[in-house]
Design a protein around this motif. Structure first.
Motif, PDB file in Angstrom:
ATOM      1  N   VAL A 109       0.842  -1.317  -0.081  1.00  0.00           N
ATOM      2  CA  VAL A 109       0.033  -0.048  -0.023  1.00  0.00           C
ATOM      3  C   VAL A 109       0.969   1.183   0.004  1.00  0.00           C
ATOM      4  CG1 VAL A 109      -1.474   1.414   1.453  1.00  0.00           C
ATOM      5  CG2 VAL A 109      -2.120  -0.826   1.079  1.00  0.00           C
ATOM      6  N   LEU A 110       1.805   1.280   0.682  1.00  0.00           N
ATOM      7  CA  LEU A 110       2.670   2.488   0.834  1.00  0.00           C
ATOM      8  C   LEU A 110       3.664   2.612  -0.279  1.00  0.00           C
ATOM      9  CD1 LEU A 110       3.815   2.236   4.518  1.00  0.00           C
ATOM     10  CD2 LEU A 110       2.160   3.932   3.683  1.00  0.00           C
ATOM     11  N   GLU A 111       4.100   1.575  -0.978  1.00  0.00           N
ATOM     12  CA  GLU A 111       4.785   1.726  -2.184  1.00  0.00           C
ATOM     13  C   GLU A 111       4.061   2.131  -3.386  1.00  0.00           C
ATOM     14  OE1 GLU A 111       7.886  -2.095  -1.265  1.00  0.00           O
ATOM     15  OE2 GLU A 111       6.674  -2.347  -2.974  1.00  0.00           O
ATOM     16  N   ASN A 112       2.845   2.060  -3.152  1.00  0.00           N
ATOM     17  CA  ASN A 112       1.883   2.414  -4.536  1.00  0.00           C
ATOM     18  C   ASN A 112       0.849   3.618  -4.241  1.00  0.00           C
ATOM     19  OD1 ASN A 112       2.306   0.233  -6.709  1.00  0.00           O
ATOM     20  ND2 ASN A 112       2.278  -0.624  -4.560  1.00  0.00           N
ATOM     21  N   MET A 113       1.095   4.165  -3.010  1.00  0.00           N
ATOM     22  CA  MET A 113       0.357   5.228  -2.687  1.00  0.00           C
ATOM     23  C   MET A 113       0.463   6.413  -3.580  1.00  0.00           C
ATOM     24  SD  MET A 113       2.160   7.189   0.560  1.00  0.00           S
ATOM     25  CE  MET A 113       3.731   7.714   0.578  1.00  0.00           C
ATOM     26  N   ASP A 114      -0.549   7.341  -3.909  1.00  0.00           N
ATOM     27  CA  ASP A 114      -0.864   8.069  -4.793  1.00  0.00           C
ATOM     28  C   ASP A 114      -1.239   9.454  -4.393  1.00  0.00           C
ATOM     29  OD1 ASP A 114      -0.619   9.306  -7.514  1.00  0.00           O
ATOM     30  OD2 ASP A 114      -2.794   8.535  -8.058  1.00  0.00           O
ATOM     31  N   PRO A 115      -0.498  10.226  -3.687  1.00  0.00           N
ATOM     32  CA  PRO A 115      -1.195  11.669  -3.124  1.00  0.00           C
ATOM     33  C   PRO A 115      -1.953  12.308  -3.958  1.00  0.00           C
ATOM     34  CG  PRO A 115       1.053  11.156  -2.059  1.00  0.00           C
ATOM     35  CD  PRO A 115       0.930  10.085  -3.314  1.00  0.00           C
ATOM     36  N   PRO A 116      -1.688  12.846  -5.259  1.00  0.00           N
ATOM     37  CA  PRO A 116      -2.446  13.606  -6.181  1.00  0.00           C
ATOM     38  C   PRO A 116      -3.968  13.191  -5.928  1.00  0.00           C
ATOM     39  CG  PRO A 116      -0.534  12.865  -7.199  1.00  0.00           C
ATOM     40  CD  PRO A 116      -0.454  11.993  -5.865  1.00  0.00           C
ATOM     41  N   SER A 117      -4.224  12.025  -5.813  1.00  0.00           N
ATOM     42  CA  SER A 117      -5.614  11.615  -5.847  1.00  0.00           C
ATOM     43  C   SER A 117      -6.395  12.236  -4.521  1.00  0.00           C
ATOM     44  CB  SER A 117      -5.949  10.075  -5.588  1.00  0.00           C
ATOM     45  OG  SER A 117      -5.511   9.290  -6.605  1.00  0.00           O
ATOM     46  N   LEU A 118      -5.654  12.803  -3.786  1.00  0.00           N
ATOM     47  CA  LEU A 118      -6.330  13.532  -2.417  1.00  0.00           C
ATOM     48  C   LEU A 118      -7.022  14.900  -3.016  1.00  0.00           C
ATOM     49  CD1 LEU A 118      -3.822  13.200   0.572  1.00  0.00           C
ATOM     50  CD2 LEU A 118      -5.982  12.320   0.313  1.00  0.00           C
ATOM     51  N   ILE A 119      -6.479  15.393  -4.168  1.00  0.00           N
ATOM     52  CA  ILE A 119      -7.280  16.737  -4.763  1.00  0.00           C
ATOM     53  C   ILE A 119      -8.646  16.191  -4.973  1.00  0.00           C
ATOM     54  CG2 ILE A 119      -7.097  18.197  -6.513  1.00  0.00           C
ATOM     55  CD1 ILE A 119      -4.006  18.022  -6.465  1.00  0.00           C
ATOM     56  N   GLY A 120      -8.785  15.272  -5.490  1.00  0.00           N
ATOM     57  CA  GLY A 120     -10.076  14.755  -5.753  1.00  0.00           C
ATOM     58  C   GLY A 120     -11.277  14.746  -4.580  1.00  0.00           C
TER      59      GLY A 120
END
Length: 263
Positions: A109-120
């Motif tokens: 999960v940590l290796e593949n996290m995608d913080p830009p999705s939080l903008i959604g």
């Protein structure tokens, strides 16, 4: 505490990588926003041809969509498992993960996290505020706490379903095509379930409970009548815990079956 430290280390590595390729970061953000914007436009177009959808007004449906975006953004940030089979099973990276002391799922999960999705998720909050103002809704401190609880429950529903689907990779020699199908099904959760027949409503509520990632929890804040099923919103954390726990057990069983990438 150890997992918070791991999260921070992984996040720093992610930030270093993204700062190197800033254009890619903003292109990804823009593409996500355009995709969500098209979905919102579709809802607005539908209401150009009807005054209500299953007894719901335009502002109510937009409010539900705003809520739908919040848990989906959080889920996409922390449970981006789309390429699991190809990367970890076929290419053998699961062997590397299993040699480390932290739980294997947490590492993935940590290796593949995608913080830009939080903008959604942020855009979802803005949509809820605007549509809520049109509906005359007011949010107090307890409403905010309830919102947080329901969002966590919705994220767990997402996580439970997709972790279970991802874990199928331990039992199958080839990547599964179920995830794209499930991705399409989840979009039904952002519309009033009353517009579907009884079979689909039952499936979206109890079998593949995507109704709990959008319409049910959002209806809690609409002060709507019983026809909106707002009472089911309170089951969102329970459904999330049940599905997430079952998925974790299924995942752990799959890991025990894993025999490595060697021939």
């Amino acid at each position: 505490m150890i997992y918070l430290q791991l999260f921070w280390e992984y996040f720093k590595n992610y930030a270093k990588t993204r700062l190197t390729y800033r254009a890619d970061f903003w292109i990804e953000v823009l593409s996500d926003l355009l995709f969500q914007g098209m979905n919102l436009i579709f809802i607005l177009v539908v209401f150009q041809h009807t005054e209500s959808l299953g007894g719901w007004s335009q502002a109510e449906v937009v409010f539900v969509y705003g809520y739908f975006m919040i848990p989906y953004g959080l889920f996409s940030t922390f449970f981006s498992l789309w390429n699991f089979s190809e990367r970890y099973i076929v290419k053998g990276e699961m062997d590397r993960v299993l040699t480390r002391p932290a739980h294997n799922l947490a590492q993935i999960v940590l290796e593949n996290m995608d913080p830009p999705s939080l903008i959604g998720s942020l855009v979802g909050v803005i949509i809820m505020v605007i549509s809520g103002a049109q509906l005359g809704l007011s949010f107090g401190f307890t409403d905010v706490l309830m919102m947080m609880l329901l969002v966590i429950g919705s994220v767990l529903v997402y996580a439970g379903i997709y972790i279970a689907i991802t874990a199928i990779g331990f039992y199958s020699d080839s990547p599964t095509g179920i995830a794209p199908l499930m991705y399409n099904i989840q979009n039904y959760g952002r519309y009033p379930v009353g517009i579907y027949n009884k079979v689909i409503r039952f499936i979206l509520t109890w079998i593949i409970p995507f109704a709990f990632v959008g319409v049910y929890p959002a209806s809690f804040f609409l002060n709507a009548d019983s026809g909106h099923n707002s009472s089911l919103a309170l089951l969102t954390p329970v459904v999330g815990l049940v599905f997430a726990t079952a998925a974790l057990l299924f995942w752990n069983h799959g890991v025990k079956r894993y025999r490595g990438a060697g021939s």
